[in-house]
Design a protein around this motif. Structure first.
Motif, short mmCIF file in Angstrom:
data_model
loop_
_atom_site.label_atom_id
_atom_site.label_comp_id
_atom_site.label_asym_id
_atom_site.label_seq_id
_atom_site.Cartn_x
_atom_site.Cartn_y
_atom_site.Cartn_z
N ALA A 14 0.84 -1.19 0.00
CA ALA A 14 0.00 0.00 0.00
C ALA A 14 0.88 1.25 0.00
O ALA A 14 2.07 1.19 0.35
CB ALA A 14 -0.92 0.00 1.22
N ALA A 15 0.29 2.36 -0.39
CA ALA A 15 1.01 3.64 -0.40
C ALA A 15 0.06 4.76 -0.02
O ALA A 15 -1.14 4.71 -0.33
CB ALA A 15 1.60 3.91 -1.78
N ALA A 16 0.60 5.76 0.67
CA ALA A 16 -0.20 6.94 0.99
C ALA A 16 -0.40 7.80 -0.26
O ALA A 16 -1.43 8.45 -0.42
CB ALA A 16 0.48 7.76 2.08
N ASN A 17 0.61 7.80 -1.13
CA ASN A 17 0.56 8.58 -2.38
C ASN A 17 1.07 7.72 -3.53
O ASN A 17 2.02 6.95 -3.36
CB ASN A 17 1.47 9.82 -2.29
N VAL A 18 0.46 7.87 -4.68
CA VAL A 18 1.00 7.31 -5.91
C VAL A 18 1.19 8.46 -6.88
O VAL A 18 0.26 9.21 -7.16
CB VAL A 18 0.09 6.23 -6.52
N VAL A 19 2.44 8.59 -7.35
CA VAL A 19 2.80 9.66 -8.29
C VAL A 19 3.09 9.01 -9.63
O VAL A 19 4.09 8.30 -9.78
CB VAL A 19 4.03 10.44 -7.78
N ALA A 20 2.21 9.20 -10.60
CA ALA A 20 2.38 8.61 -11.92
C ALA A 20 2.85 9.69 -12.89
O ALA A 20 2.13 10.67 -13.12
CB ALA A 20 1.07 7.99 -12.40
N LEU A 21 4.06 9.51 -13.43
CA LEU A 21 4.67 10.53 -14.29
C LEU A 21 4.85 10.01 -15.70
O LEU A 21 5.32 8.87 -15.91
CB LEU A 21 6.04 10.94 -13.73
N ARG A 22 4.51 10.81 -16.68
CA ARG A 22 4.77 10.46 -18.08
C ARG A 22 6.21 10.85 -18.39
O ARG A 22 6.61 12.01 -18.18
CB ARG A 22 3.79 11.18 -19.00
N VAL A 23 6.98 9.87 -18.88
CA VAL A 23 8.41 10.07 -19.10
C VAL A 23 8.80 9.59 -20.51
O VAL A 23 8.08 8.81 -21.14
CB VAL A 23 9.25 9.30 -18.06
N ARG A 24 9.94 10.07 -20.96
CA ARG A 24 10.48 9.59 -22.24
C ARG A 24 11.30 8.33 -22.01
O ARG A 24 12.11 8.27 -21.09
CB ARG A 24 11.36 10.65 -22.88
N LEU A 25 11.08 7.34 -22.85
CA LEU A 25 11.85 6.10 -22.79
C LEU A 25 12.68 6.02 -24.06
O LEU A 25 12.14 6.06 -25.18
CB LEU A 25 10.89 4.89 -22.71
N VAL A 26 14.01 5.96 -23.89
CA VAL A 26 14.91 5.94 -25.05
C VAL A 26 15.81 4.72 -24.99
O VAL A 26 15.91 4.04 -23.95
CB VAL A 26 15.77 7.23 -25.09
N ASP A 27 16.45 4.42 -26.11
CA ASP A 27 17.40 3.30 -26.17
C ASP A 27 18.72 3.76 -25.55
O ASP A 27 19.28 4.77 -25.95
CB ASP A 27 17.60 2.90 -27.64
N SER A 28 19.19 3.00 -24.56
CA SER A 28 20.45 3.38 -23.90
C SER A 28 21.67 3.06 -24.74
O SER A 28 22.78 3.48 -24.40
CB SER A 28 20.56 2.64 -22.56
N GLY A 29 21.47 2.32 -25.83
CA GLY A 29 22.60 1.94 -26.67
C GLY A 29 23.34 0.72 -26.16
O GLY A 29 24.40 0.37 -26.68
N THR A 30 22.77 0.03 -25.16
CA THR A 30 23.39 -1.18 -24.61
C THR A 30 22.38 -2.32 -24.64
O THR A 30 21.17 -2.11 -24.85
CB THR A 30 23.85 -0.95 -23.16
N SER A 31 22.87 -3.53 -24.44
CA SER A 31 22.02 -4.72 -24.43
C SER A 31 22.32 -5.55 -23.20
O SER A 31 23.42 -5.47 -22.63
CB SER A 31 22.25 -5.56 -25.69
N ASP A 32 21.34 -6.34 -22.77
CA ASP A 32 21.57 -7.24 -21.65
C ASP A 32 22.26 -8.51 -22.16
O ASP A 32 22.46 -8.67 -23.37
CB ASP A 32 20.25 -7.55 -20.93
N PRO A 33 22.66 -9.44 -21.27
CA PRO A 33 23.37 -10.64 -21.71
C PRO A 33 22.61 -11.48 -22.74
O PRO A 33 23.21 -12.21 -23.52
CB PRO A 33 23.57 -11.43 -20.41
N ALA A 34 21.27 -11.35 -22.77
CA ALA A 34 20.48 -12.11 -23.74
C ALA A 34 20.34 -11.38 -25.07
O ALA A 34 19.70 -11.89 -26.00
CB ALA A 34 19.10 -12.40 -23.16
N GLY A 35 20.91 -10.19 -25.15
CA GLY A 35 20.85 -9.44 -26.40
C GLY A 35 19.69 -8.47 -26.50
O GLY A 35 19.52 -7.81 -27.53
N ASN A 36 18.90 -8.33 -25.45
CA ASN A 36 17.78 -7.40 -25.47
C ASN A 36 18.26 -5.97 -25.27
O ASN A 36 19.09 -5.72 -24.38
CB ASN A 36 16.78 -7.75 -24.37
N PRO A 37 17.77 -5.02 -26.06
CA PRO A 37 18.16 -3.62 -25.85
C PRO A 37 17.68 -3.11 -24.49
O PRO A 37 16.56 -3.40 -24.07
CB PRO A 37 17.49 -2.88 -27.00
N VAL A 38 18.56 -2.38 -23.83
CA VAL A 38 18.23 -1.85 -22.50
C VAL A 38 17.69 -0.43 -22.66
O VAL A 38 18.40 0.45 -23.14
CB VAL A 38 19.48 -1.83 -21.59
N PRO A 39 16.42 -0.20 -22.26
CA PRO A 39 15.87 1.16 -22.36
C PRO A 39 16.34 2.04 -21.21
O PRO A 39 16.75 1.54 -20.16
CB PRO A 39 14.36 0.92 -22.30
#
Length: 359
Positions: free
Chosen positions: A270-295
């Motif tokens: 539970a939380a006393a407050n929930v703060v929902a923010l609209r944000v930009r999601l970009v490609d970090s230019g890196t990948s995880d060990p499975a080859g998935n791009p890391v946002p």
């Protein structure tokens, strides 16, 4: 010879002298004449009113705004906790002061859970850091605990002024727990041990991360918001957190989709407050060990969002000018937004692919 009778003029003179003597005698009895003792005048006594006692201002926890029995000087402890189905239920999450939820590769979400006012027995499962974590944790100037991470991400945490506590680097307090999910979902830690190894440069308590009202009824959403009972979020095709207002407790209860979210202790999250923010999601230019791009969630930025507190919601604007700056919330017309005292969850919702719905 017989005495001559007194003359009238002489008798009148004697009478005048007698009257004068009587008058002089009467005047000499006046207490104001020099012949009487002086009357001593009492000095005026100044009445000094005692100053009213200074109001007793309770000590409050900086991250929750809740009253504390006594001040406790310790740093904020930020911990990277994972959230795929196989990692649930998490340990200690219900005792965090602030939790940030972010999208990582594959659309799953991870948390940066910040502990300060409460000391869980254990926390986990703990996973690796991501490129947005320095901007989340830097304003705390405390400890950052995690297990793994690309060298560049780890170096960015150190450059942000945080004390790094890495399981891979052998930091004390970490262990692999038996009887839960298999590796890598079984790394846990003892928070007390992590706190005991804070260095002198990271021993101070954190500053407040949000403006917190002294009393719940003075929080912005409560004062000027609109009625709300549910907050439905889409972070990705995989992650759909939902929050519903519970009148009895005055808090917002979390669900993972339609499944109530609980901690390993069985406590509903539970939380006393929930703060929902609209944000930009970009490609970090890196990948995880499975080859998935890391946002990467861009937090040194600005945007809009929603705050729910008690049974009400309010539209907000957010801004964060630098990595180590505290994120600020204002109403659309620029007035500061205050939150209800208690725990706060921050949902970082991708603006291009996610959604925020209040009902």
């Amino acid at each position: 010879m017989p005495a001559a009778p007194a003359r009238p003029s002489f008798l009148r003179a004697v009478a005048v002298l007698g009257a004068t003597a009587l008058l002089v005698g009467a005047c000499s009895a006046d207490p104001t004449t020099p012949d009487q003792p002086d009357v001593t005048q009492q000095p005026a006594v100044a009445v000094v009113k005692a100053a009213p006692p200074a109001p007793v201002v309770p000590v409050r926890w900086p991250l929750t705004g809740e009253a504390a029995e006594s001040p406790v000087e310790r740093p904020a402890l930020a911990v990277k906790i994972e959230n795929p189905r196989e990692a649930r239920p998490q340990a200690g999450l219900e005792q965090a002061d602030v939790v940030w939820e972010q999208v990582v590769e594959g659309g799953i979400s991870r948390f940066v859970a910040v502990f300060h006012s409460q000391v869980p027995a254990e926390i986990g499962p703990i996973r690796s850091v991501r490129p947005m974590d320095p901007a989340i944790a830097a304003p705390l100037h405390g400890l950052m605990a995690f297990s793994g991470g690309q060298p560049g991400f780890v170096q960015a945490l150190g450059a942000a002024g945080l004390q790094i506590m890495s399981q891979d680097a052998g930091a004390p307090g970490f262990y692999r727990k038996k009887g839960v999910a298999p590796a890598p979902h079984n790394v846990y830690a003892t928070p007390q041990t992590l706190w005991e190894h804070a260095d002198a440069g990271h021993a101070a308590s954190p500053q407040a991360q949000f403006a917190l009202a002294r009393r719940a009824e003075h929080a912005t959403a409560v004062v000027s918001g609109t009625p709300a009972s549910a907050l439905d979020l889409t972070l990705s095709g995989y992650s759909h957190p939902r929050w519903s207002f519970d009148t009895a407790s005055g808090t917002w209860l979390r669900s993972e989709g339609d499944t109530p979210a609980t901690a390993a202790s069985g406590t509903r999250i539970a939380a006393a407050n929930v703060v929902a923010l609209r944000v930009r999601l970009v490609d970090s230019g890196t990948s995880d060990p499975a080859g998935n791009p890391v946002p990467e969630t861009v937090l040194v930025d600005s945007g809009d969002g929603v705050v729910v507190s008690r049974g009400r919601s309010v539209e907000v604007r957010w801004s964060k000018p630098s990595t180590d700056a505290v994120l600020t919330l204002t109403t659309p017309d620029g007035a500061p937004v205050t939150l209800v005292p208690g725990s706060t969850w921050v949902e970082l919702v991708p603006a291009s692919s996610g959604s925020i719905a209040v009902s």
